[in-house]
Design an enzyme around this catalytic site. Structure first.
Site, PDB file in Angstrom:
ATOM      1  N   ARG A 255       0.883  -1.179   0.000  1.00  0.00           N
ATOM      2  CA  ARG A 255       0.000   0.000   0.000  1.00  0.00           C
ATOM      3  C   ARG A 255       0.909   1.213   0.000  1.00  0.00           C
ATOM      4  O   ARG A 255       1.688   1.400   0.948  1.00  0.00           O
ATOM      5  CB  ARG A 255      -0.908  -0.015   1.228  1.00  0.00           C
ATOM      6  CG  ARG A 255      -1.648   1.289   1.431  1.00  0.00           C
ATOM      7  CD  ARG A 255      -2.742   1.217   2.480  1.00  0.00           C
ATOM      8  NE  ARG A 255      -3.898   0.517   1.965  1.00  0.00           N
ATOM      9  CZ  ARG A 255      -5.127   0.596   2.493  1.00  0.00           C
ATOM     10  NH1 ARG A 255      -5.344   1.339   3.558  1.00  0.00           N
ATOM     11  NH2 ARG A 255      -6.123  -0.077   1.960  1.00  0.00           N
TER      12      ARG A 255
ATOM     13  N   HIS B 197      -7.426   0.895  -6.325  1.00  0.00           N
ATOM     14  CA  HIS B 197      -7.642   0.010  -5.175  1.00  0.00           C
ATOM     15  C   HIS B 197      -8.354  -1.254  -5.671  1.00  0.00           C
ATOM     16  O   HIS B 197      -9.521  -1.501  -5.367  1.00  0.00           O
ATOM     17  CB  HIS B 197      -8.475   0.735  -4.121  1.00  0.00           C
ATOM     18  CG  HIS B 197      -8.438   0.096  -2.762  1.00  0.00           C
ATOM     19  ND1 HIS B 197      -7.645  -0.986  -2.449  1.00  0.00           N
ATOM     20  CD2 HIS B 197      -9.129   0.389  -1.617  1.00  0.00           C
ATOM     21  CE1 HIS B 197      -7.821  -1.317  -1.183  1.00  0.00           C
ATOM     22  NE2 HIS B 197      -8.721  -0.515  -0.664  1.00  0.00           N
TER      23      HIS B 197
ATOM     24  N   GLN C  73     -10.222  -3.827  -3.408  1.00  0.00           N
ATOM     25  CA  GLN C  73     -11.541  -3.349  -2.988  1.00  0.00           C
ATOM     26  C   GLN C  73     -12.580  -3.660  -4.067  1.00  0.00           C
ATOM     27  O   GLN C  73     -13.670  -4.156  -3.772  1.00  0.00           O
ATOM     28  CB  GLN C  73     -11.477  -1.840  -2.721  1.00  0.00           C
ATOM     29  CG  GLN C  73     -12.794  -1.258  -2.269  1.00  0.00           C
ATOM     30  CD  GLN C  73     -13.206  -1.755  -0.894  1.00  0.00           C
ATOM     31  OE1 GLN C  73     -12.452  -1.679   0.052  1.00  0.00           O
ATOM     32  NE2 GLN C  73     -14.417  -2.287  -0.786  1.00  0.00           N
TER      33      GLN C  73
ATOM     34  N   ASP D  66     -17.261   6.995  -1.261  1.00  0.00           N
ATOM     35  CA  ASP D  66     -15.984   6.891  -0.544  1.00  0.00           C
ATOM     36  C   ASP D  66     -15.730   8.260   0.083  1.00  0.00           C
ATOM     37  O   ASP D  66     -16.423   9.238  -0.238  1.00  0.00           O
ATOM     38  CB  ASP D  66     -14.872   6.509  -1.541  1.00  0.00           C
ATOM     39  CG  ASP D  66     -13.500   6.324  -0.886  1.00  0.00           C
ATOM     40  OD1 ASP D  66     -13.428   6.194   0.359  1.00  0.00           O
ATOM     41  OD2 ASP D  66     -12.490   6.320  -1.626  1.00  0.00           O
TER      42      ASP D  66
ATOM     43  N   CYS E 164     -16.633   1.645   0.630  1.00  0.00           N
ATOM     44  CA  CYS E 164     -15.432   0.836   0.878  1.00  0.00           C
ATOM     45  C   CYS E 164     -14.993   0.924   2.336  1.00  0.00           C
ATOM     46  O   CYS E 164     -14.310   0.020   2.826  1.00  0.00           O
ATOM     47  CB  CYS E 164     -14.306   1.278  -0.042  1.00  0.00           C
ATOM     48  SG  CYS E 164     -13.898   3.031   0.134  1.00  0.00           S
TER      49      CYS E 164
ATOM     50  N   ARG F  16     -13.817  -8.579   1.561  1.00  0.00           N
ATOM     51  CA  ARG F  16     -12.421  -8.239   1.299  1.00  0.00           C
ATOM     52  C   ARG F  16     -11.534  -9.459   1.512  1.00  0.00           C
ATOM     53  O   ARG F  16     -10.599  -9.708   0.757  1.00  0.00           O
ATOM     54  CB  ARG F  16     -11.968  -7.074   2.193  1.00  0.00           C
ATOM     55  CG  ARG F  16     -12.583  -5.712   1.864  1.00  0.00           C
ATOM     56  CD  ARG F  16     -12.119  -5.215   0.491  1.00  0.00           C
ATOM     57  NE  ARG F  16     -10.689  -5.271   0.382  1.00  0.00           N
ATOM     58  CZ  ARG F  16      -9.844  -4.324   0.817  1.00  0.00           C
ATOM     59  NH1 ARG F  16     -10.329  -3.210   1.344  1.00  0.00           N
ATOM     60  NH2 ARG F  16      -8.545  -4.457   0.678  1.00  0.00           N
TER      61      ARG F  16
END
Ligand code: CP
Ligand code: NVA
Length: 297
Positions: free
Chosen positions: A96, A123, A126, A214, A254, A282
């Site tokens: 990340r 992402h 996700q 988000d 998310c 996830r």
């Protein structure tokens, strides 16, 4: 050939369905038996860290979570050498990062799979969980409409590509200045669908099956918080906006959420919200991806 995972369309459409099928497999092959997976985080994480760690455990492996200061990513030694070092001990690497290119540099240096666990660009882990959640809700996704209300950010990019790859209609409502650029739009189109771009949340949500949002200020953009609060003031998903959805429509996020900003608390906790199945997925999606990347069946 080693497969990496930087964005959803690193998979073909068939491979995406394969990953989703692996995600649903309660008895996955233990592709990490006796191996480790290094999980490197330049930013905070609750869901990604925990879902990846548990996915690795479920595949027989051992996760090692690392903060960048512990290895001195690009300070103590170049990211490439950190990756080469980690590949001496691990069967896969997750990262990340702030700059997407750092993941690509690490991947270019090693012959174990490197997985994007969120960058400034994308992402994709996700998005895998999001598509899995929608499949569980609706079954066949062809023709379903997803309305994303908010910043055209990393999460939105990966979601738009994933929707295109599963023949869903993708609509995005964002204020001027916070919309996809031409490169983003071209990449979505390259996956076979034209997204709808609007500045009206109401227009995007009308008749949609999913409304998704988000945070307005992503990690690393904290200095822009004030100006973003102003720019997005008309983009809160509340009960009135939810009325525009199809009758069986759902709300997704998310997470982490900022109740009172991108959505209200009653929407997050309401009967149409699927945020907790989404969060749980996830782990299943991560496991499915690792089985695929590591050549399991
Ligand atoms: N959705 C998500 O990636 O959450 P974290 O930042 O907590 O990992
Ligand atoms: N867009 C958000 C997603 C967090 C999971 C961020 O990058 O901070």
């Amino acid at each position: 050939m080693t497969r990496h995972f930087f964005e959803v369309d690193d998979l073909s459409r068939d491979e995406l369905q394969q990953v989703l099928a692996y995600a649903a497999d309660p008895y996955p092959s233990k592709v990490l038996d006796g191996l480790g997976m290094a999980l490197l985080f330049e930013k905070p994480s609750a869901r990604t860290r925990n879902s990846m760690e548990m996915a690795v455990v479920q595949l027989g492996g051992h996760p090692v979570t690392i903060r960048p200061d512990e290895v001195g990513l690009d300070t103590r030694e170049p990211a490439e050498d950190v990756a080469r070092t980690l590949a001496c001990y691990h069967g896969a690497i997750g990262a990340r990062v702030f700059e997407h290119s750092k993941i690509e540099r690490m991947a270019a240096a090693v012959d174990v799979p490197v997985v994007n666990m969120l960058s400034d660009e994308s992402h994709p882990l996700q998005a895998l969980a999001d598509i899995l959640t929608m499949q569980q809700e609706f079954g066949d996704l062809g023709g379903k409409a997803v309305a994303y209300v908010g910043d055209a950010n990393n999460v939105a990019r990966s979601l738009a590509i994933a929707c295109a790859m599963t023949d869903m209609e993708f609509r995005i409502a964002s204020p001027a200045g916070y919309q996809f650029n031409d490169r983003d739009l071209d990449r979505i189109r390259a996956n076979g669908r034209e997204p709808m771009v609007t500045e009206s949340a109401t227009e995007a949500v009308a008749g949609a099956h999913v409304v998704y949002t988000d945070v307005w200020t992503s990690m690393g953009q904290e200095e822009e918080t004030r100006q973003r609060l102003d720019a997005f003031a008309e983009f809160t998903i509340d009960a009135a906006l939810m009325e525009g959805l199809e009758s069986d429509g759902i709300f997704m996020h998310c997470l982490p959420a900022h109740p009172g900003e991108e959505c209200t608390r009653d929407v997050l906790d309401g009967p149409q919200s699927r945020i907790w199945p989404q969060a749980q997925n996830r782990m299943h999606a991560a496991r499915g991806l690792l089985v695929f990347l590591l050549g399991g069946a």
